[in-house]
Structure formats: C-alpha cells, structure tokens
Design an enzyme around this catalytic site. Structure first.
Site, PDB file in Angstrom:
ATOM      1  N   GLY A   1     -23.655 -10.690 -23.794  1.00 15.50           N
ATOM      2  CA  GLY A   1     -22.516 -10.050 -24.458  1.00 15.50           C
ATOM      3  C   GLY A   1     -21.345  -9.948 -23.488  1.00 15.50           C
TER       4      GLY A   1
ATOM      5  N   VAL B   1     -12.070 -16.646  -7.772  1.00 16.46           N
ATOM      6  CA  VAL B   1     -11.142 -17.759  -7.509  1.00 16.46           C
ATOM      7  C   VAL B   1     -10.256 -17.440  -6.294  1.00 16.46           C
ATOM      8  CG1 VAL B   1      -9.169 -19.031  -8.486  1.00 16.46           C
ATOM      9  CG2 VAL B   1     -11.218 -18.646  -9.866  1.00 16.46           C
TER      10      VAL B   1
ATOM     11  N   ARG C   1     -25.714 -16.404 -25.531  1.00 22.89           N
ATOM     12  CA  ARG C   1     -27.101 -16.119 -25.150  1.00 22.89           C
ATOM     13  C   ARG C   1     -27.859 -17.415 -25.402  1.00 22.89           C
ATOM     14  NH1 ARG C   1     -25.486 -11.114 -27.795  1.00 22.89           N
ATOM     15  NH2 ARG C   1     -25.584  -9.429 -26.288  1.00 22.89           N
TER      16      ARG C   1
ATOM     17  N   GLY D   1     -25.906  -9.711 -17.690  1.00 23.84           N
ATOM     18  CA  GLY D   1     -26.877  -8.627 -17.563  1.00 23.84           C
ATOM     19  C   GLY D   1     -28.249  -9.153 -17.142  1.00 23.84           C
ATOM     20  N   ASP D   2     -29.262  -8.346 -17.363  1.00 21.88           N
ATOM     21  CA  ASP D   2     -30.617  -8.670 -16.917  1.00 21.88           C
ATOM     22  C   ASP D   2     -31.123 -10.016 -17.427  1.00 21.88           C
ATOM     23  OD1 ASP D   2     -31.554  -6.835 -15.141  1.00 21.88           O
ATOM     24  OD2 ASP D   2     -32.188  -5.403 -16.672  1.00 21.88           O
TER      25      ASP D   2
ATOM     26  N   THR E   1     -22.247  -5.669 -18.267  1.00 21.03           N
ATOM     27  CA  THR E   1     -22.708  -5.386 -19.625  1.00 21.03           C
ATOM     28  C   THR E   1     -22.289  -3.976 -20.004  1.00 21.03           C
ATOM     29  OG1 THR E   1     -24.636  -4.812 -20.963  1.00 21.03           O
ATOM     30  CG2 THR E   1     -25.017  -4.975 -18.611  1.00 21.03           C
TER      31      THR E   1
ATOM     32  N   ASP F   1     -23.659  -2.078 -21.902  1.00 24.84           N
ATOM     33  CA  ASP F   1     -24.822  -1.204 -22.077  1.00 24.84           C
ATOM     34  C   ASP F   1     -25.174  -0.434 -20.796  1.00 24.84           C
ATOM     35  OD1 ASP F   1     -24.901  -2.245 -24.567  1.00 24.84           O
ATOM     36  OD2 ASP F   1     -26.884  -3.148 -24.416  1.00 24.84           O
TER      37      ASP F   1
ATOM     38  N   ASP G   1     -27.210  -1.261 -18.474  1.00 24.10           N
ATOM     39  CA  ASP G   1     -28.667  -1.169 -18.389  1.00 24.10           C
ATOM     40  C   ASP G   1     -29.292  -2.070 -17.324  1.00 24.10           C
ATOM     41  OD1 ASP G   1     -28.147  -3.520 -19.667  1.00 24.10           O
ATOM     42  OD2 ASP G   1     -29.562  -3.229 -21.304  1.00 24.10           O
TER      43      ASP G   1
ATOM     44  N   MET H   1     -23.240   1.299 -29.362  1.00 24.08           N
ATOM     45  CA  MET H   1     -24.103   0.212 -28.885  1.00 24.08           C
ATOM     46  C   MET H   1     -25.031   0.696 -27.779  1.00 24.08           C
ATOM     47  SD  MET H   1     -21.795  -3.213 -28.908  1.00 24.08           S
ATOM     48  CE  MET H   1     -21.610  -4.176 -30.413  1.00 24.08           C
ATOM     49  N   GLY H   2     -25.978  -0.158 -27.456  1.00 23.74           N
ATOM     50  CA  GLY H   2     -26.945   0.143 -26.412  1.00 23.74           C
ATOM     51  C   GLY H   2     -28.341  -0.039 -26.958  1.00 23.74           C
ATOM     52  N   ARG H   3     -28.769  -1.313 -26.937  1.00 28.13           N
ATOM     53  CA  ARG H   3     -30.080  -1.621 -27.527  1.00 28.13           C
ATOM     54  C   ARG H   3     -31.215  -0.975 -26.742  1.00 28.13           C
ATOM     55  NH1 ARG H   3     -29.627  -7.738 -29.232  1.00 28.13           N
ATOM     56  NH2 ARG H   3     -28.680  -7.722 -27.190  1.00 28.13           N
TER      57      ARG H   3
ATOM     58  N   ALA I   1     -19.551  16.266 -28.383  1.00 30.34           N
ATOM     59  CA  ALA I   1     -20.316  16.118 -29.635  1.00 30.34           C
ATOM     60  C   ALA I   1     -21.291  17.279 -29.800  1.00 30.34           C
ATOM     61  CB  ALA I   1     -21.083  14.799 -29.606  1.00 30.34           C
TER      62      ALA I   1
ATOM     63  N   ARG J   1     -16.639  -3.226 -27.473  1.00 34.01           N
ATOM     64  CA  ARG J   1     -16.854  -4.223 -26.422  1.00 34.01           C
ATOM     65  C   ARG J   1     -15.581  -4.939 -25.996  1.00 34.01           C
ATOM     66  NH1 ARG J   1     -21.996  -7.758 -27.716  1.00 34.01           N
ATOM     67  NH2 ARG J   1     -20.549  -9.442 -28.083  1.00 34.01           N
TER      68      ARG J   1
HETATM   69  O1  F6P Z   1     -23.699  -6.780 -24.835  1.00 34.53           O
HETATM   70  C1  F6P Z   1     -24.584  -5.797 -25.193  1.00 34.53           C
HETATM   71  C2  F6P Z   1     -24.482  -5.540 -26.674  1.00 34.53           C
HETATM   72  O2  F6P Z   1     -23.161  -5.184 -27.023  1.00 34.53           O
HETATM   73  C3  F6P Z   1     -25.466  -4.482 -27.156  1.00 34.53           C
HETATM   74  O3  F6P Z   1     -25.004  -3.188 -26.965  1.00 34.53           O
HETATM   75  C4  F6P Z   1     -25.613  -4.860 -28.603  1.00 34.53           C
HETATM   76  O4  F6P Z   1     -26.856  -4.450 -29.089  1.00 34.53           O
HETATM   77  C5  F6P Z   1     -25.517  -6.351 -28.571  1.00 34.53           C
HETATM   78  O5  F6P Z   1     -24.821  -6.693 -27.392  1.00 34.53           O
HETATM   79  C6  F6P Z   1     -24.829  -6.922 -29.764  1.00 34.53           C
HETATM   80  O6  F6P Z   1     -24.885  -8.289 -29.668  1.00 34.53           O
HETATM   81  P1  F6P Z   1     -24.080  -9.262 -30.602  1.00 34.53           P
HETATM   82  O7  F6P Z   1     -22.644  -9.158 -30.206  1.00 34.53           O
HETATM   83  O8  F6P Z   1     -24.639 -10.597 -30.296  1.00 34.53           O
HETATM   84  O9  F6P Z   1     -24.302  -8.804 -31.990  1.00 34.53           O
END
Ligand code: F6P
Length: 300
Positions: A11, A24, A72, A102-103, A125, A127, A129, A169-171, A186, A252
């Site tokens: 992402g 660069v 990806r 990311g990872d 990323t 996230d 993470d 977000m944040g899987r 919140a 994002r």
């Molecule tokens: O880059 C990480 C992320 O934004 C996650 O938080 C989210 O679950 C995922 O990517 C969404 O991916 P896509 O943009 O491919 O739907």
C-alpha cells in the site's frame, strides 16, 4: 557509472516520494545512477524502470502516493522469478536495491538478499505495523488525515447529536485507531479483537451525554471489527442508533506532513550510505528518534 535500484511496494504511504528524493540526492553525491522500478516488484520482474534524476523526482516531493507506482506482486512470490531477477540485475551491474514498503515487501527483500543481491528496506506503511520500528513512513500523515476528516464529520454530528462508529485502516495493527481516537477525544477506541463490550460502549455514551457532549464517537480498527458490525450489534442490543462509516483511502493519500517528508529523506540518504558499505538483508528503523538498521532474518 554505478547503478542502484529502488521500488515502492505494498500500500502506498505518504512520504514515499520524499524518500525517493532522499535516495536520488544521496546517490548523486557518489555519481550513482538510480533506477526506479515501476509498479513495485512487477516492474523489477518486467525490467520496467525510470532513470531517476532530480528533475523527475523534485516535483513529487510534497505529494502523497508514489509516483513510480506500487503493487502487491503475486508473481514475485515464485522462487524461479526471484532467481531470474537477481541474475538479470547482476548482468546489468545493478549494485543494490532499496525496497520501500512494509513487512510483506521486506520478505521479498530478504529473498533477494539471500540470492546475493545487496538489498535494504525502508519501512513505509500507514498501518505502522513493522514491529522493529517505532514509526513507519506515512503513519503521521494518515493520523492527520483521519483527525481532520473526522473533525469535519463531527461538526455535523454535533449539530444533530449523532452517534458515530468510524472504521479506520489497519488490518493487523490498531495503531491508527489508537492514536487518532485519542487525538479525537473519542468515547471509545476498539483497536484489537476483544476490545468491544456492549455494556462499556453503552456506559461511555451515557457518561458523555451526561456531561453535555453533543456527539459520541467510537473509532474502530478494521482488523478488530467493522463499523457496520458494531452498529448492528449496538442497535440490536441497546436503544442507541448509530451512523457507521468506513473512512477508506482518504486515510492513505494526501500531501505528507513535515515529519514524513523529513523521515523519508533521512531514510533515503541513509539507505544509500548503508548499501555502499555493503550492508544487505537489513531494514532501517527508528528508536528514540534515531535511525538504526536491523536484520530482516528473524533469527538474527
Ligand atoms: O497499506 C495498508 C492498508 O492501507 C491497510 O490498512 C488496508 O487494510 C489495506 O492497505 C487496503 O489495501 P487496498 O488499498 O489494496 O484495498
């Protein structure tokens, strides 16, 4: 002229373009040509790249996203493709590769390193993470995006005394929910599976209404539960009705905040220096405001 490559993978994260700028600029000091492979690992496989010069990079420094594209890649998971890539880069005299992602992207970096190509990773990323680093590129901008967007929505919510469940977000990580939820004051943050308790949410709403607050907000990490599921359960089990909203990709994009631009440029410059020292199979990370390298091999 020596050559190095870079790519952005996974992402996109705001600050990726600033990172490319840092790479660069640093490479120019050593008269190294930088190839930016397009669309993540797919461009590496298909040998699709741009020769990155300051003229090409500078217009993008202040923009989110990644101007060389990201993906990806499923194809890159194949061992024979990885071997072919390393062989071709060797024949083309590519000294090393910087992988910004990311990872998942770092697993690709480690493979290439094990096959003999100098590789170094830069954590990017939203996230946040990548566990070895306190901060990943893009996270601060994502928080800015969430907070500013939800502020706007809450102005309307306050006018109508609405209740909101907002999914961020944040899987695999609740960091966006935790940090933005805190900044947004919140009523509740559901960052992990198991954080949700109907009675606690109900009580939090009552407490907030009792002090006269005109809206109630619950921030939920997508990996914990969906805003819709939260809404459904709350509406079935209590008398409160909710607006459920999935914020989506507004989190994002956006021009990176200063922290992400500066971190990107610092990461980029250091990655080049490390590569030139022969460092490989490592990634950069931040601890106590200092950048260090760590091994991508889990047992080292
Ligand atoms: O880059 C990480 C992320 O934004 C996650 O938080 C989210 O679950 C995922 O990517 C969404 O991916 P896509 O943009 O491919 O739907």
């Amino acid at each position: 002229m020596r050559k190095i490559g870079l790519l952005t993978s996974g992402g996109d994260a705001p600050g990726m373009n600033a990172t490319i700028n840092g790479i660069v600029e640093e490479a120019r000091k050593y008269e190294i040509e930088v190839r930016g492979y397009l669309e993540g690992f797919d461009g590496l496989i298909d040998n699709q790249f741009l020769k990155l010069t300051p003229r090409k990079v500078k217009p993008h420094v202040s923009s989110g996203g990644t101007f060389i594209g990201s993906a990806r890649s499923q194809r890159f998971l194949q061992a024979d493709i990885q071997r072919q890539v390393v062989q071709r880069l060797y024949e083309e005299n590519i000294y090393g590769l910087i992988i910004i992602g990311g990872d998942g992207s770092f697993r690709g970096a480690l493979k290439l390193s094990e096959l003999g190509l100098l590789t170094i990773g830069i954590p990017a990323t939203i996230d946040n993470d990548v566990k070895e680093t306190e901060i990943c590129l893009g996270f601060n901008t994502a928080i800015r995006n969430v907070v500013e967007t939800v502020d706007i929505i809450m102005q309307s919510a306050a006018s109508h005394r609405h209740l909101y469940a907002i999914e961020v977000m944040g899987r695999k990580s609740g960091d966006i929910a935790r940090r933005s939820g805190r900044a947004l004051d919140a009523e509740g943050i559901i960052a992990e599976i198991g954080d949700f308790d109907v009675k606690e949410v109900e009580q939090a709403i009552k407490n907030s209404q009792a002090i006269g607050k005109r809206y109630q907000l619950f921030v939920i990490a997508e990996g914990a539960m969906s805003a819709e599921a939260f809404q459904k359960i709350m509406e079935e089990e209590t008398n409160f009705s909710f607006h459920a909203l999935r914020l989506g990709h507004i989190q994002r994009g956006g021009n990176p905040v200063a922290e992400d631009r500066i971190l990107g440029m610092d990461f980029g410059a250091l990655a080049v220096k490390e590569l030139l020292q022969g460092v490989t199979g490592k990634a950069l990370a931040v601890k106590d405001n200092k950048i260090f390298t760590y091994s991508l091999k889990k047992d080292e």
